[in-house]
Structure formats: structure tokens, C-alpha cells
Design a protein around this motif. Structure first.
Motif, mmCIF file in Angstrom:
data_model
loop_
_atom_site.group_PDB
_atom_site.id
_atom_site.type_symbol
_atom_site.label_atom_id
_atom_site.label_comp_id
_atom_site.label_asym_id
_atom_site.label_seq_id
_atom_site.Cartn_x
_atom_site.Cartn_y
_atom_site.Cartn_z
ATOM 1 N N ALA A 1 0.840 -1.205 0.000
ATOM 2 C CA ALA A 1 0.000 0.000 0.000
ATOM 3 C C ALA A 1 0.870 1.249 0.000
ATOM 4 C CB ALA A 1 -0.907 -0.008 1.223
ATOM 5 N N VAL A 2 1.932 1.211 0.816
ATOM 6 C CA VAL A 2 2.813 2.378 0.921
ATOM 7 C C VAL A 2 3.543 2.603 -0.408
ATOM 8 C CG1 VAL A 2 4.802 3.343 2.144
ATOM 9 C CG2 VAL A 2 3.065 2.055 3.399
ATOM 10 N N GLU A 3 3.952 1.493 -1.024
ATOM 11 C CA GLU A 3 4.671 1.591 -2.309
ATOM 12 C C GLU A 3 3.801 2.278 -3.371
ATOM 13 O OE1 GLU A 3 5.963 -2.310 -3.699
ATOM 14 O OE2 GLU A 3 5.587 -1.651 -5.764
ATOM 15 N N LEU A 4 2.518 1.901 -3.404
ATOM 16 C CA LEU A 4 1.644 2.430 -4.448
ATOM 17 C C LEU A 4 1.016 3.774 -4.093
ATOM 18 C CD1 LEU A 4 -0.061 -0.930 -5.368
ATOM 19 C CD2 LEU A 4 1.238 0.482 -6.955
ATOM 20 N N PHE A 5 0.559 3.899 -2.840
ATOM 21 C CA PHE A 5 -0.208 5.100 -2.464
ATOM 22 C C PHE A 5 0.395 5.831 -1.266
ATOM 23 C CE2 PHE A 5 -3.343 1.929 -4.060
ATOM 24 C CZ PHE A 5 -3.641 2.549 -5.261
ATOM 25 N N GLY A 6 1.611 5.533 -0.938
ATOM 26 C CA GLY A 6 2.244 6.162 0.225
ATOM 27 C C GLY A 6 2.277 7.685 0.095
ATOM 28 N N ALA A 7 2.487 8.175 -1.109
ATOM 29 C CA ALA A 7 2.568 9.620 -1.311
ATOM 30 C C ALA A 7 1.247 10.302 -0.991
ATOM 31 C CB ALA A 7 2.956 9.907 -2.765
ATOM 32 N N ALA A 8 0.137 9.557 -1.168
ATOM 33 C CA ALA A 8 -1.182 10.142 -0.885
ATOM 34 C C ALA A 8 -1.586 9.929 0.569
ATOM 35 C CB ALA A 8 -2.227 9.532 -1.811
ATOM 36 N N GLY A 9 -0.757 9.197 1.322
ATOM 37 C CA GLY A 9 -1.042 9.040 2.751
ATOM 38 C C GLY A 9 -1.428 7.646 3.181
ATOM 39 N N HIS A 10 -1.427 6.670 2.252
ATOM 40 C CA HIS A 10 -1.790 5.293 2.624
ATOM 41 C C HIS A 10 -0.683 4.685 3.489
ATOM 42 C CE1 HIS A 10 -4.071 1.683 2.476
ATOM 43 N NE2 HIS A 10 -4.646 1.871 1.299
ATOM 44 N N ARG A 11 -1.074 4.055 4.600
ATOM 45 C CA ARG A 11 -0.082 3.418 5.475
ATOM 46 C C ARG A 11 -0.401 1.939 5.708
ATOM 47 N NH1 ARG A 11 1.007 6.568 10.715
ATOM 48 N NH2 ARG A 11 -1.207 6.171 11.029
ATOM 49 N N GLY A 12 -1.246 1.399 4.853
ATOM 50 C CA GLY A 12 -1.644 -0.010 5.017
ATOM 51 C C GLY A 12 -3.126 -0.091 5.301
ATOM 52 N N TRP A 13 -3.683 -1.301 5.061
ATOM 53 C CA TRP A 13 -5.140 -1.440 5.139
ATOM 54 C C TRP A 13 -5.654 -1.627 6.557
ATOM 55 C CZ3 TRP A 13 -2.446 -3.376 0.871
ATOM 56 C CH2 TRP A 13 -2.820 -2.821 -0.347
ATOM 57 N N THR A 14 -4.738 -1.769 7.528
ATOM 58 C CA THR A 14 -5.207 -1.849 8.913
ATOM 59 C C THR A 14 -4.699 -0.651 9.711
ATOM 60 O OG1 THR A 14 -3.325 -3.216 9.584
ATOM 61 C CG2 THR A 14 -5.310 -4.388 8.878
ATOM 62 N N SER A 15 -4.343 0.416 8.988
ATOM 63 C CA SER A 15 -3.901 1.650 9.650
ATOM 64 C C SER A 15 -4.733 2.819 9.150
ATOM 65 C CB SER A 15 -2.431 1.942 9.317
ATOM 66 O OG SER A 15 -1.603 0.933 9.828
ATOM 67 N N MET A 16 -4.806 3.866 9.960
ATOM 68 C CA MET A 16 -5.446 5.092 9.493
ATOM 69 C C MET A 16 -4.526 5.732 8.465
ATOM 70 S SD MET A 16 -8.259 5.379 11.200
ATOM 71 C CE MET A 16 -8.781 7.049 10.843
ATOM 72 N N PRO A 17 -5.077 6.445 7.463
ATOM 73 C CA PRO A 17 -4.195 7.188 6.557
ATOM 74 C C PRO A 17 -3.436 8.247 7.351
ATOM 75 C CG PRO A 17 -6.475 7.151 5.756
ATOM 76 C CD PRO A 17 -6.496 6.618 7.148
ATOM 77 N N GLU A 18 -2.326 8.693 6.807
ATOM 78 C CA GLU A 18 -1.504 9.694 7.502
ATOM 79 C C GLU A 18 -2.309 10.969 7.741
ATOM 80 O OE1 GLU A 18 2.170 10.266 5.481
ATOM 81 O OE2 GLU A 18 2.690 11.982 6.737
ATOM 82 N N PHE A 19 -2.277 11.462 8.969
ATOM 83 C CA PHE A 19 -3.074 12.635 9.342
ATOM 84 C C PHE A 19 -2.812 13.829 8.391
ATOM 85 C CE2 PHE A 19 -3.522 16.619 11.755
ATOM 86 C CZ PHE A 19 -4.877 16.539 12.054
#
Lengths: 547, 57
Positions: free
Chosen positions: A224-242
Motif C-alpha cells: 500500500a505504501v509503495e503504491l499510495f504512500g505519497a497520498a497518505g496510505h499506510r496499510g489497510w489496517t492503519s489510518m491514513p496519515e493525518f
């Protein structure tokens, strides 16, 4: 072959049950008067299931479930709000007062209730115009969600699926679906419970249980971080980056926009009036809470877990495996990983969800045209003319909804959760426009007519402008902002602290504006006559001060 | 890790979903027989009018 036969049999069985219950309703075996004088025991569960089935549409399951496949289990915050706000607060704090006031004022539709509460035909007209103008968007989203699923399940063209499903809904509505709406909705709610419970159980079971399933999903975080990390994705069991783009989408649009927006939904508010006393609403809370948990809780959990299934099979995450189409995540997941009978039961579940929601919407739109519009202009229609006006209302809104469902995918095909968007737009607009004066009108005698009108109009205008020019998810595809300012959002990429303006949902701006204006104006404009207020609130509140 | 979930706030959402549903169950059970009342004149008038309205649909 077995799958096709099973699908055919349960679809026919479902249509037969729906048709039969609709027929019973059509024969008037249960009228509102019957409910009032009898049926004490059965009614709360029926009311709650009916409310829940209307509340939870295909978009909640396919669209938001798919969004969970993209954004992860943080979307479960929406389930928390669905239950606490959409059921508990709605039934206990809004429902009881709506029922009492609706009965006292002899109001039968949402526009009629607010018009009578504030002594303002204009407010009724305005409310019905908002419903007629924007509810087809929500209905189109419901039709679209079902059509997308049929497209994958039966391997047919989207357009064919859309027309096929719309024809069934239209037939259902015309054949008496509106009259038997409570019983058919409740039956559909029962089917939805069965389908979603089975799906939740199997999705966890096949991954070895709850914790192992979550652990496997957590292990995919680097993807998730590799693909969408720049948009704030931190994994599917984590909240997106504040403060990231994903955080704003999840929190402001999906969770808050829909979670709060449900409080001022005209098609749900009218349901409260159908019960005999507050006791039925108390009992309905029990059924409603469990129902919503099993609906959206399952959809969001399974949507996120779909990533594990897709990854184990093809090394791809759900979003990519579904060809970057969020609405296809749930259908593809069912098709590839679940036994055929689960997929088929789910298919019927979705038809039930779409029909119950759409029938409630068409009921509200039909009465908005047939009753509210004409009542506003003081026209007393003959019975025949009134029936005709209702049917024309339903027909126009049905055609508008189908056309929108046909056109929207052309513009919104770039991977955004379109089904989630249409729902969020409608709910956000409703909340910003209706919520302050509706809830204020139920709770305080202080809200004045002017405050309600100006507050509602301001909330509506601000929200609409925000959707058209600022909230990029909508403004970029509605094209008006680009035509006027030459960019998809008026604010571009501007940030103020953690606020990304183009990602802030219209509800965040429209609702506070509407609430503040309604509140402030209530203190400096003319109060409604004391007699009128007493009629609205009944004798039991007579001793309370008017301020 | 909480129930295999990486983030405490996602774990909270997971628990609160279930907690909120249990709240609804508890509220429903505790108030199962409370606030019952016979229909008032306004309730019956509303129901009759509602029947007329649904005839038109």
C-alpha cells in the motif's frame, strides 16, 4: 450450470416473495391505521428492518465496500457513525420527536413537516425542490451499484444490466411496491442479513479466523505504501496519515459526510412517523443497531480483506486486480473467491438492498411532486389528478435516475469511488440544508421562520458552490470550475496547516454555515406565534419557556 | 498489534462498531416496554390521512 440454476431459482424465489408481499400491501391488508390500533409485537422489528433496508443501499455495500478495499479498515469509522448517529441518535433523539410532531401537525412528508413546523409554504417548496432536484443522483447511484454487480456476475454489458435492473425496480414500484413498502422492505432486510452474515463468516473462515486474517492484511502494508504512500496510505489496517489526501477522503467525505448526512434524510425521517409510540422506536433500536453492524461492518471488513485474497492469488492488490475500478472490487472478490451460492445470495441481497432503497426514494420523490408541490401553491387536487401527479413525479424521477446512471460512468471512470461520491453528495447537501432547522425545529421553540429559511438556503448554496468549485473530486468532473477558472478546483493545491482545501467535503463548510446562520438569526428575527409553537410541541411542553 | 490490526485507531473503530451495536441492543432491551402508549386522537387522524395518501400512490 449448477450456479446458473441456483441463481435462477433464488432470483425467482426472491421476486416471487417480493411480488407477493407487494401484492398483500396492494390489497391493503395492513394500513397505517391498522398499525396504530394493532400489530404491537411485530411492528418494531419490521419498522427497524424496513428503515435499515432503506438506509443501506447497494452503494453502501458495493461502493463503500470497494472504498474499504482501497483505503482499508479505517472506513469502519463510518460503521461506528452509522450505528451511533444513523441508528441510536436518529431513533432516540430525532425519531421520537419527529413522530410526535409529525402526528400533531398531521404531516406526511418531510417538506410538509418543515412547512407546517415553521408555518412556511416556501420552506416546504424549497425542501421538495431539493429532493426532486438531487435525489435522482442518489437513486442513480443505487441503480448503478446494482448494475455494476450484475455486469460482473452475469458477464453482460453495463448498459444492459442497468436497463434490466431499472425495469425490474420500475415494475416493482408500479406493481404496488410503494404500498407494501414496509413489509417488502423488512423481507428484503431479512435477506440482506442472511447474505451479509454468510459473507462475513466465510471471508474470515477462509483466512483462518479473525486475528490471522487481520495479520495477513497488515503484512501487505508495504504494498500500500509503495503504491499510495505519497497520498497518505499506510496499510489497510492503519489510518491514513493525518492531513494527507487519503485522510481527508476517508474522514471528511466517507466517514463524516455520510455518517452525519444520514440524520436529515427525507426518506428516512418519514419512517419514524409510521410507528404507534416511542416504545416501538426503543425496540427498533435493538434490531437496527445489529442490522447496520452486519451490513456496513461486513462490507467494509470484507472489502479490505479482499486485498489478501487477490494478493495471494495474483500478487496484485484489490484495486489493481479490479482494473482500478473501486466498485468492481466486491463483485470481483465474490466471483473469484467465494462459493457460487454465496455470490448468488449476495446478488439477491443487492437486488433487495437496491429495491428497498429505491422504492423509499421514489416514494419520497413521488409525494414531493404529487403532494408537496401542489400543496405549496394551494391547489387541492382531485383524487384522480393527485394519483396522476404522483405517478408523473415517479416517472420523471425514474427516467432522470436511469439517465444519470447511464451518463455518470462516462465521466467518473477514473477509479474514484463514484458510487460512494453520489451518496456523499446527496447526504452532504441534505445535512447542510436541512439538519440545523430540522433538528432545531424538533428541539427548540426558538428557531424562527426567517432563520430556518435563510439558514437552509445558505447551507444549500454554500454546499453546492463548494461541490462545483472547490471539492476537487466533484468539481473536476463537473467541469464548471475548469471552464470558469481554468483549473479543476478553485483553491488548486493550496494548504492551510493540515487542511487541503480541495479535499474538504462540502458538509464541513455548508453545515457550520447553515447552523450558525440559523442560530444567530433566531435571536434577532420575529418569533413564531405562541399558539403555533404550542400546536407543534403539544400540551406537555406548554409550561416550558419559549426561549 | 491489536487483533492483528496495526493501528490503535482502526482497532478502536473495530471495537466501537461492535460496542455501538451492543449499546443499541442494551438500550432496546432496557426500554423494551417503556414509553408505550395508546394512540392519541392525533395519531389516529394521522394514520387515516396516511392511508388516503398511500391510496394515491
Amino acid at each position: 450450470m449448477h450456479s446458473t440454476l441456483f441463481l435462477f431459482v433464488i432470483t425467482m424465489l426472491y421476486l416471487f416473495i417480493t411480488g407477493y408481499l407487494g401484492y398483500l400491501g396492494y390489497r391493503n391488508t395492513r394500513t397505517a391505521t391498522d398499525y396504530m390500533v394493532a400489530g404491537r409485537n411485530a411492528h418494531p422489528a419490521i419498522m427497524a428492518l424496513s428503515y435499515g433496508a432503506t438506509f443501506i443501499s447497494t452503494s453502501a455495500i458495493v461502493g463503500f465496500g470497494g472504498a474499504a478495499g482501497m483505503f482499508g479498515m479505517s472506513v469502519l469509522w463510518l460503521t461506528v457513525l452509522n450505528i451511533t448517529v444513523g441508528i441510536f441518535i436518529a431513533f432516540v433523539f430525532i425519531g421520537k420527536r419527529t413522530r410526535a410532531m409529525g402526528h400533531r401537525l398531521n404531516a406526511h412528508t418531510f417538506p410538509e413537516l418543515v412547512a407546517k413546523r415553521f408555518g412556511s409554504p416556501f420552506l416546504g417548496l424549497f425542501s421538495s425542490l431539493v429532493i426532486i432536484g438531487f435525489m435522482p443522483l442518489y437513486t442513480s447511484v443505487v441503480l448503478m451499484g446494482a448494475a455494476k454487480f450484475i455486469e460482473v456476475r452475469l458477464s453482460v454489458q453495463y448498459e444492459t444490466a442497468l436497463l434490466f435492473f431499472s425495469a425490474i425496480v420500475a415494475l416493482y414500484v408500479i406493481m404496488g411496491g410503494l404500498k407494501g413498502v414496509m413489509y417488502t422492505d423488512a423481507a428484503q432486510g431479512g435477506i440482506m442479513l442472511l447474505g451479509m452474515s454468510s459473507l462475513l463468516f466465510l471471508a474470515y473462515f477462509k483466512l483462518g479466523g479473525i486475528t490471522p486474517a487481520h495479520e495477513q492484511l497488515t503484512a501487505l502494508a508495504p504494498k500500500a505504501v509503495e503504491l499510495f504512500g505519497a497520498a497518505g496510505h499506510r496499510g489497510w489496517t492503519s489510518m491514513p496519515e493525518f492531513g494527507s489526501r487519503f485522510w481527508w477522503i476517508v474522514i471528511s467525505t466517507l466517514v463524516m459526510g455520510v455518517g452525519i448526512g444520514v440524520l436529515a434524510q427525507p426518506q428516512l425521517a418519514v419512517r419514524f412517523m409510521t410507528v404507534k409510540s416511542d416504545m416501538e422506536l426503543n425496540r427498533a433500536v435493538l434490531v437496527g443497531g445489529v442490522f447496520i453492524l452486519l451490513m456496513t461492518g461486513t462490507a467494509f471488513t470484507v472489502g479490505a480483506l479482499a486485498n489478501v485474497y487477490f494478493f495471494n492469488e495474483s500478487g496484485q492488490i484489490a484495486f489493481l486486480a479490479a482494473n482500478k475500478d473501486i466498485e468492481q472490487i466486491i463483485p470481483e472478490f465474490l466471483k473469484r473467491f467465494m462459493p457460487f451460492w454465496i455470490g448468488d445470495i449476495f446478488f439477491v441481497t443487492l437486488m433487495a438492498a437496491a429495491m428497498s432503497t429505491a422504492s423509499g426514494q421514489f416514494h419520497v420523490m413521488g409525494t414531493s411532486v404529487g403532494r408537496d408541490l401542489f400543496a405549496t401553491f394551494g391547489k387541492e387536487l382531485s383524487s384522480g389528478a393527485s394519483i396522476l401527479a404522483n405517478r408523473i413525479g415517479i416517472l420523471i424521477t425514474l427516467i432522470a435516475s436511469v439517465l444519470l446512471a447511464y451518463i455518470l460512468p462516462v465521466y467518473f471512470e477514473s477509479g474514484i469511488a463514484i458510487v460512494a461520491r453520489g451518496t456523499a453528495i446527496f447526504m452532504g447537501l441534505c445535512a447542510a440544508t436541512f439538519l440545523p432547522f430540522f433538528v432545531g425545529g424538533l428541539y427548540t421553540k426558538r428557531i424562527t421562520r426567517t432563520a430556518a429559511i435563510v439558514g437552509g438556503l445558505a447551507g444549500f448554496i454554500v454546499s453546492l458552490l463548494w461541490i462545483l468549485f472547490v471539492h476537487e473530486k466533484e468539481s473536476s468532473v463537473l467541469l464548471l470550475c475548469n471552464a470558469v477558472f481554468g483549473r479543476p478546483s478553485f483553491f488548486g493545491n493550496a494548504r492551510t496547516g493540515f487542511i487541503i482545501w480541495s479535499e474538504v467535503d462540502a458538509l464541513f463548510v455548508g453545515l457550520p454555515v447553515s447552523a450558525v446562520i440559523t442560530f444567530v438569526l433566531s435571536f434577532c428575527t420575529k418569533a413564531l406565534p405562541v399558539e403555533h409553537i404550542r400546536r407543534c410541541f403539544g400540551q406537555e411542553q406548554k409550561e416550558a419557556p419559549l426561549s | 498489534m491489536y487483533l492483528g490490526l496495526a493501528d490503535f485507531w482502526v482497532f478502536m473503530a473495530y471495537i466501537l462498531c461492535i460496542g455501538a451495536a451492543l449499546l443499541c441492543v442494551g438500550y432496546g432491551l432496557i426500554n423494551w416496554n417503556r414509553n408505550g402508549s395508546e394512540p392519541t386522537e392525533a395519531d389516529l387522524k394521522w394514520a387515516e390521512e396516511s392511508d388516503k395518501l398511500s391510496e394515491k400512490l
